[in-house]
Each structure stands twice: as C-alpha cells, then as structure tokens.
Design an enzyme around this catalytic site. Sequence first.
Site, PDB file in Angstrom:
ATOM      1  N   ASP A  50      -0.242  -1.925  -0.209  1.00 41.08           N
ATOM      2  CA  ASP A  50      -0.248  -2.642   1.081  1.00 41.08           C
ATOM      3  C   ASP A  50      -0.558  -4.123   0.836  1.00 41.08           C
ATOM      4  O   ASP A  50       0.099  -5.011   1.375  1.00 41.08           O
ATOM      5  CB  ASP A  50      -1.332  -2.086   2.030  1.00 41.08           C
ATOM      6  CG  ASP A  50      -1.160  -0.615   2.383  1.00 41.08           C
ATOM      7  OD1 ASP A  50      -0.920  -0.303   3.548  1.00 41.08           O
ATOM      8  OD2 ASP A  50      -1.264   0.237   1.477  1.00 41.08           O
ATOM      9  N   THR A 123       0.806   4.571   5.452  1.00 44.49           N
ATOM     10  CA  THR A 123      -0.141   4.547   4.326  1.00 44.49           C
ATOM     11  C   THR A 123      -0.736   5.937   4.069  1.00 44.49           C
ATOM     12  O   THR A 123      -0.934   6.322   2.911  1.00 44.49           O
ATOM     13  CB  THR A 123      -1.249   3.501   4.582  1.00 44.49           C
ATOM     14  OG1 THR A 123      -0.626   2.234   4.742  1.00 44.49           O
ATOM     15  CG2 THR A 123      -2.238   3.418   3.444  1.00 44.49           C
TER      16      THR A 123
END
Length: 343
Positions: A50, A123
């Site tokens: 990320d 995620t």
Amino acid sequence: MSVSAPVIIRLLASSVSVASRAGKIVRDVMSKGELGIVEKGKDDYQTEADRSAERCIIDSLSRQYPKARIIGEEDSSPNENEVSPEWIVLDADKEVLGLECPASLKGVKEEDIVVWVDPLDGTSEYTQGALMLKRDPWERWKMYLSHPFISMKWYLSLLQSNFGFLEHVTVLIGISVNDKPVGGVIHQPYFKNQAGSEVKMGRTIWGLSEAGVGGFTPAPPPESIIITTTRSHSNPVVEKALQVMNAAQILRVGGAGYKLLEGKASVYVFASPGCKKWDTCAPEAVLSAAGGKLTDILGNFYKYGANEPKPNKTGVLAAVNDELHSYALNRIPQDLKDALANK
Ligand SMILES: Nc1ncnc2c1ncn2[C@@H]1O[C@H](COP(=O)(O)O)[C@@H](OP(=O)(O)O)[C@H]1O
Ligand SMILES: [Mg+2]
Ligand SMILES: [Mg+2]
Ligand SMILES: [Mg+2]
C-alpha cells in the site's frame, strides 16, 4: 507526450501507465513475502505494498501535474530519498492519449482537478492471499498465527479457496472535477491474461465521462438480480440491506474496485460508513462512463472536492443501470436509511 492534448486526457493516460507500475510493486512485495503489516484502526490494515504503490503513483503524477490536488489513502508524504527512481513513471498510455476529449472537459484546468488514489484496494484479501502462497502447511500455520485479525472461519475458507483472494485486489486512481468523478483507472495486478501458453499478469481498465470505457468489454447484466457486497467488513445493518433485495444470489468479494468489475453482479450494496472517497471515485467514474450509477444508500451522489469528508458515511449503492439502481434504492427500508444518515 502530446502537450496539445487537454489536461484531462493527459492525466488519464498518465494514470493508466502508472497504475500498471503500481500493480507490479504490489506483486513484487507479495513475492518477497515481507508484507510489513501495520494496523491503522479496527479492521483497517496497511502493508508495504500500500505504502510503496502510493508513493509511486503520487510522486509520478505530482511531478507532471503539480497544480492538481492528489489525495491518497495512505497519506504517505512524498520523500525524495525514499522514492526509487524506477517507481517514477512519466510515460502515458497511447490509446487514451488518442481519445477525443468530450467538449465539457476540454477547458478543465490542472488546478480544477482532484485525484483520489487508493494504491491497493482489498488490503484484507491481499494479506490473506499471502497465506496461500505458503505451500508448506507448517509455514502457513505460523504465518496465520502472526495475522491475529484472521479468524479461524476465514482461515478455513482460505484453505478451500486455492489461490486466496488476490484477484480481488485493485489499484484505483479517480479523477474528479467540480466534485464529480469524470475519469477513472482500475488496475488488476492479479488478472491473468492467457496468450497461448504464456500467462501475463495485470489488466488496466479506464473510463472517461461522455467518452466511454476501455481495457475491457462490459458484460450484459445477469438476468436475475445478483448483488455483490463486502467479504470482510460486514455487520448486522449491512446484512439487513442485503436481505431486503430479494436477490437470486449474493457474491461476497473484496475491494470496492473489484465489485464493480466482476461482471457477474448487477448491484453493489454496502450499508456502512466504511468506504472512503478513494474507494469509490475511480469505480464511480468507470461505472458511470459505462452507463451505471453509484450513490449513497439514500440515492445521493457523493462529492469529490478536496475539502469533502473522506468517509462515505452513508454507504454505497451502485448498479449497472438506472433501472436497477432505482429498484435497489426503493427496496431499502426508510428506517435503515435514517439510521445511516443520523449516525
Ligand atoms: N469497516 C471498515 N473499516 C475500514 N475500512 C473499510 C470498512 N469497510 C470498508 N472499508 C474499506 O472499503 C474498501 C472496500 O471494502 P470491502 O473489501 O470490505 O468491500 C476497502 O478498502 P482498502 O482495502 O483499500 O482499505 C476497505 O478497507
Ligand atoms: Mg485500506
Ligand atoms: Mg479501498
Ligand atoms: Mg486501499
């Protein structure tokens, strides 16, 4: 790059190129196996992928479009020393550069643009996917124990899922003007392109208001009502909004981007404040360019200006066309709408 193309076209073309690079970073972090998971909040995690993918996107775009406002989920402030030169992408997708700019977007200035970046959408599915890449069951079990947020129920469902849920992961870049998403890029790092015996990973989809979509062929909606929703962020209100839909099937998949791409569902219902502007800006732009509609659970459009609140407080309701959107909107009970609005 053609400097004569309107800035919206150039920015969309640059976003298509940089999204692929970010997708490669996402795959590389996974291959290395050092995910560097940080807990940002309840059920809210961040990994090295990320962080790095966001730096790649924000640095690449802000060098070329310094006057545009670029907002990323991970808030990773650009730091010259940390950004690897290979992460800076200055080229632009040729197909998008060749698009005819819609008349309403020709006069847009760089300073009128707000870009919403979700460097890795899904995620939860990404971190769970890492478990499945451990072929040795003992190694996998040890890794599971170091993921305290994965319940035993999920672990068992992962074991049955072969490849984990990595296909749900996307990279999202949404371009908004005057509060409205006008352009969007959705990159799928784990999409498998079969070319003869070779498999090439990654696919990039884009949409531009009044111009259409590219990178895929939108499938006709299924004949019965198939709803998609969260896999990992459900709660009793989310479930209540699903029950009233009278759907033939409910598909639980990860990430906001993937739900709208999957082609198997016609409506996305999420009666929860969990999604943020970076989750919905690119998907809304692509969906509306393909004839669909994305609003909150009350039927109102979200605004994407730089000073708007980041959370999509009143949930998400999206459909592949207006008719299905109205159907879903009318099914949601008023007390549920009121509960979300007054939260
Ligand atoms: N309760 C919640 N808390 C934190 N994030 C949430 C959330 N509900 C949804 N989201 C965010 O909305 C996106 C889609 O969620 P879901 O996969 O559950 O449908 C995910 O984006 P990220 O993966 O980019 O963080 C997820 O984190
Ligand atoms: Mg997140
Ligand atoms: Mg997201
Ligand atoms: Mg994200």
